[in-house]
Design a protein around this motif. Structure first.
Motif, PDB file in Angstrom:
ATOM      1  N   UNK A  86      -0.141  53.835  -3.351  1.00 26.53           N
ATOM      2  CA  UNK A  86       0.274  54.531  -2.123  1.00 26.53           C
ATOM      3  C   UNK A  86       1.438  53.793  -1.465  1.00 26.53           C
ATOM      4  N   UNK A  87       1.349  52.475  -1.416  1.00 26.09           N
ATOM      5  CA  UNK A  87       2.433  51.693  -0.810  1.00 26.09           C
ATOM      6  C   UNK A  87       3.723  51.828  -1.611  1.00 26.09           C
ATOM      7  N   UNK A  88       3.612  51.931  -2.924  1.00 24.67           N
ATOM      8  CA  UNK A  88       4.792  52.162  -3.756  1.00 24.67           C
ATOM      9  C   UNK A  88       5.388  53.528  -3.458  1.00 24.67           C
ATOM     10  N   UNK A  89       4.533  54.550  -3.281  1.00 25.98           N
ATOM     11  CA  UNK A  89       5.016  55.896  -2.962  1.00 25.98           C
ATOM     12  C   UNK A  89       5.755  55.915  -1.635  1.00 25.98           C
ATOM     13  N   UNK A  90       5.201  55.253  -0.618  1.00 30.76           N
ATOM     14  CA  UNK A  90       5.859  55.198   0.691  1.00 30.76           C
ATOM     15  C   UNK A  90       7.149  54.395   0.602  1.00 30.76           C
ATOM     16  N   UNK A  91       7.140  53.324  -0.191  1.00 30.85           N
ATOM     17  CA  UNK A  91       8.337  52.503  -0.380  1.00 30.85           C
ATOM     18  C   UNK A  91       9.460  53.297  -1.051  1.00 30.85           C
ATOM     19  N   UNK A  92       9.111  54.102  -2.066  1.00 32.61           N
ATOM     20  CA  UNK A  92      10.127  54.815  -2.838  1.00 32.61           C
ATOM     21  C   UNK A  92      10.412  56.221  -2.314  1.00 32.61           C
ATOM     22  N   UNK A 338      10.881  48.064   7.822  1.00 35.26           N
ATOM     23  CA  UNK A 338      11.360  46.719   8.162  1.00 35.26           C
ATOM     24  C   UNK A 338      11.333  45.748   6.986  1.00 35.26           C
ATOM     25  N   UNK A 339      10.536  46.045   5.943  1.00 33.19           N
ATOM     26  CA  UNK A 339      10.482  45.164   4.771  1.00 33.19           C
ATOM     27  C   UNK A 339      10.772  45.941   3.491  1.00 33.19           C
ATOM     28  N   UNK A 340      12.012  46.421   3.318  1.00 32.57           N
ATOM     29  CA  UNK A 340      12.355  47.198   2.123  1.00 32.57           C
ATOM     30  C   UNK A 340      12.332  46.369   0.846  1.00 32.57           C
ATOM     31  N   UNK A 341      12.249  45.047   0.992  1.00 26.64           N
ATOM     32  CA  UNK A 341      12.185  44.168  -0.181  1.00 26.64           C
ATOM     33  C   UNK A 341      10.792  44.117  -0.793  1.00 26.64           C
ATOM     34  N   UNK A 342       9.791  44.691  -0.102  1.00 22.56           N
ATOM     35  CA  UNK A 342       8.421  44.646  -0.585  1.00 22.56           C
ATOM     36  C   UNK A 342       7.977  46.021  -1.068  1.00 22.56           C
ATOM     37  N   UNK A 344       4.399  48.051  -3.332  1.00 23.45           N
ATOM     38  CA  UNK A 344       3.076  47.903  -3.914  1.00 23.45           C
ATOM     39  C   UNK A 344       2.128  47.079  -3.063  1.00 23.45           C
ATOM     40  N   UNK A 345       1.335  46.253  -3.743  1.00 22.34           N
ATOM     41  CA  UNK A 345       0.310  45.462  -3.067  1.00 22.34           C
ATOM     42  C   UNK A 345       0.903  44.518  -2.030  1.00 22.34           C
ATOM     43  N   UNK A 346       2.104  44.021  -2.287  1.00 24.28           N
ATOM     44  CA  UNK A 346       2.723  43.079  -1.355  1.00 24.28           C
ATOM     45  C   UNK A 346       3.133  43.767  -0.056  1.00 24.28           C
ATOM     46  N   UNK A 347       3.552  45.033  -0.150  1.00 33.84           N
ATOM     47  CA  UNK A 347       3.887  45.781   1.063  1.00 33.84           C
ATOM     48  C   UNK A 347       2.630  46.000   1.904  1.00 33.84           C
ATOM     49  N   UNK A 348       1.541  46.388   1.241  1.00 35.34           N
ATOM     50  CA  UNK A 348       0.273  46.577   1.959  1.00 35.34           C
ATOM     51  C   UNK A 348      -0.205  45.264   2.568  1.00 35.34           C
ATOM     52  N   UNK A 349      -0.036  44.176   1.827  1.00 32.11           N
ATOM     53  CA  UNK A 349      -0.471  42.882   2.334  1.00 32.11           C
ATOM     54  C   UNK A 349       0.297  42.502   3.600  1.00 32.11           C
ATOM     55  N   UNK A 350       1.584  42.798   3.632  1.00 35.28           N
ATOM     56  CA  UNK A 350       2.389  42.505   4.817  1.00 35.28           C
ATOM     57  C   UNK A 350       1.891  43.313   6.015  1.00 35.28           C
ATOM     58  N   UNK A 351       1.524  44.585   5.771  1.00 39.21           N
ATOM     59  CA  UNK A 351       1.003  45.423   6.855  1.00 39.21           C
ATOM     60  C   UNK A 351      -0.305  44.851   7.390  1.00 39.21           C
ATOM     61  N   UNK A 352      -1.188  44.426   6.493  1.00 35.88           N
ATOM     62  CA  UNK A 352      -2.464  43.851   6.925  1.00 35.88           C
ATOM     63  C   UNK A 352      -2.245  42.492   7.604  1.00 35.88           C
TER      64      UNK A 352
END
Length: 467
Positions: A86-92, A338-342, A344-352
């Protein structure tokens, strides 16, 4: 160009073919056709769907209890895809991707219901009470081309099991562990290696016990892990409640119009929102892939149509509920912008991390580990059913040694996938997307052909008064 680069290029090329606009149209068209033929039963009969979840297997035949079967299937669908996917989908694809994930889910609820029903309808109960069934068993019933399509599906399925069910899960857990290791100053490689070894050991212990042990473990773990993650995400929704109106506005607005991004980034196109919303939605709920019937065929049940209602609730919980938890967390915390460099799991981890601070690695890390573990378990069985269909049912090799060979082969890639370099992340996703798309082709042909049969069985069950 080296061998690895050539393989990656081939994967990306095939992935682009099977997940282009034609594939989206076929998937959506199949789901829409079922919704029209079934008069949107997945919505209009949802009260019956909920009541059906209380069924205990009374008067039924099969090997695994109804709830344990459903839990095992949920263990496969509620996987790392619900967080990293899901985080990859939102990222892309931007915020609009979540809307198209919901559309995918509504259509997928009907498609999964037909698949699950056909899985129970086409199975055979042997004299000793064992089940012989799974997706290839209804695909082979399609006139003329069915046997060939069933063989193709079985090959695609046990290959796909190494993508969606194995390497992707292990790799994304390791990425989450890497994020944890960096946060607490641990050695990254050692952390990923230990994670891979632990996943390897626990997976091996369970899968050696076969379908009943897989179902028993899922029956225990799935309710806990789903509750853990939903509550954890809702806490973030509450903390960032002031951003919720903006989040839902972006989801619905940018599903149909391009979304600009902050900081001079290129932003997201509507096609990207649709493409990644459907691809990651299907990756998560697996509607149309033909994976779940390999487990639903083993359910202790009194009517094939009853199984279809379990399929409806499965997709609802997976995508409408659990995937929404992740997608909205990514949006309300603003990390996707704010974190386009992240990703997948790392994007979700940043949110948490923004919500839970130093506790984030524990909160999300546990969810990632449990999601991946249960997916590994059930997808081992999906692969095994199709491995046996190809080697034993089709080529007539002895079944028992072929099962042992599969189970041994299954656990081997876990550790290498866990310690793979970060750049391989997208390769694993693309490989999984590719294999899923190839699985879907023969399955959707059978689902489209037998849709009237499936809908008829569901209607017959609803009229039977057995709920």
């Amino acid at each position: 160009m080296g061998v690895l680069e050539s393989i990656i290029e081939a994967i990306n090329f095939i992935d682009g073919l099977v997940w282009g606009l034609p594939a989206i149209i076929i998937l959506a068209g199949t789901g829409l056709s079922i919704a029209i033929l079934g008069r949107l039963f997945q919505i209009t009969k949802f009260k019956a769907v909920l009541k059906n979840m209380l069924y205990k297997g009374t008067g039924g035949k099969g090997e695994v209890s109804p709830f344990a079967t459903w839990a095992a299937v949920m263990g496969a669908t509620v996987g790392v895809g619900n967080i990293a996917g899901v985080s990859t989908a939102v990222h892309l694809g931007g915020a609009g991707a979540l809307f198209w994930m919901w559309v995918c889910a509504i259509l997928g609820m009907g498609t999964k219901a037909i698949e699950a029903t056909l899985g129970a309808w086409s199975r055979r109960i042997t004299p000793d009470g064992k089940v012989e069934g799974g997706t290839p068993y209804y695909i082979r019933l399609v006139p003329t081309v069915g046997p060939a399509l069933a063989v193709l599906f079985s090959i695609f399925a046990f290959i796909a099991a190494y993508g969606i069910g194995n390497t992707v899960q292990a790799n994304n857990v390791a990425l989450g562990v890497e994020y944890i290791a960096k946060a607490y100053g641990f050695d990254v490689f050692q952390a990923r290696l230990i994670a891979g070894i632990l996943i390897f050991i626990f997976t091996a212990i369970v899968v050696l016990g076969g379908v009943r042990r897989i179902a028993d473990v899922s029956n225990f773990l799935v309710p806990f892990m789903a509750t853990w993650y939903i509550v954890a995400a809702l806490v973030i929704w509450i903390k960032y409640s002031s951003n919720l109106p903006l989040a839902f506005s972006e989801i619905f607005t940018y599903a149909f119009t391009p979304q600009a991004a902050a900081g001079g980034l290129s932003g997201w196109l509507v096609y990207s929102a649709i493409r990644y919303g459907f691809a990651r939605g299907l990756f998560s709920n697996e509607a149309g892939l033909g994976s779940a019937p390999n487990m639903y065929a083993y359910m202790t049940v009194d009517h094939p149509g009853r199984v279809g209602l379990y399929g409806v609730f499965e997709v609802f919980m997976d995508t409408i509920v659990v995937c929404s938890m992740t997608g909205i967390v990514d949006i309300v915390t603003r990390v996707y912008i704010e974190r386009p460099d992240l990703s997948g799991a790392q994007l979700a981890m940043e949110a948490f991390y923004r919500a839970y601070g130093i506790w984030a690695p524990i909160v999300l890390g546990l969810a990632l580990a449990l999601f991946a573990f249960t997916t590994l378990l059930t997808w081992e069985w999906y692969g095994e059913v199709n491995w046996i269909y190809f080697w034993s049912k089709t080529l007539k090799l002895p079944e028992k040694p072929m099962r042992l060979i599969w189970r041994f082969m299954w656990v081997i890639p876990i550790i290498p996938a866990a310690i793979a370099e970060t750049y391989m992340f997208e390769v694993f996703w693309n490989f999984a997307d590719m294999a899923n798309g190839l699985m879907a082709i023969p399955n959707l042909i059978a689902v489209a052909y037998f849709a009237p049969v499936g809908i008829g069985l569901i209607r017959d069950f609803l009229r039977s008064g057995k709920i």
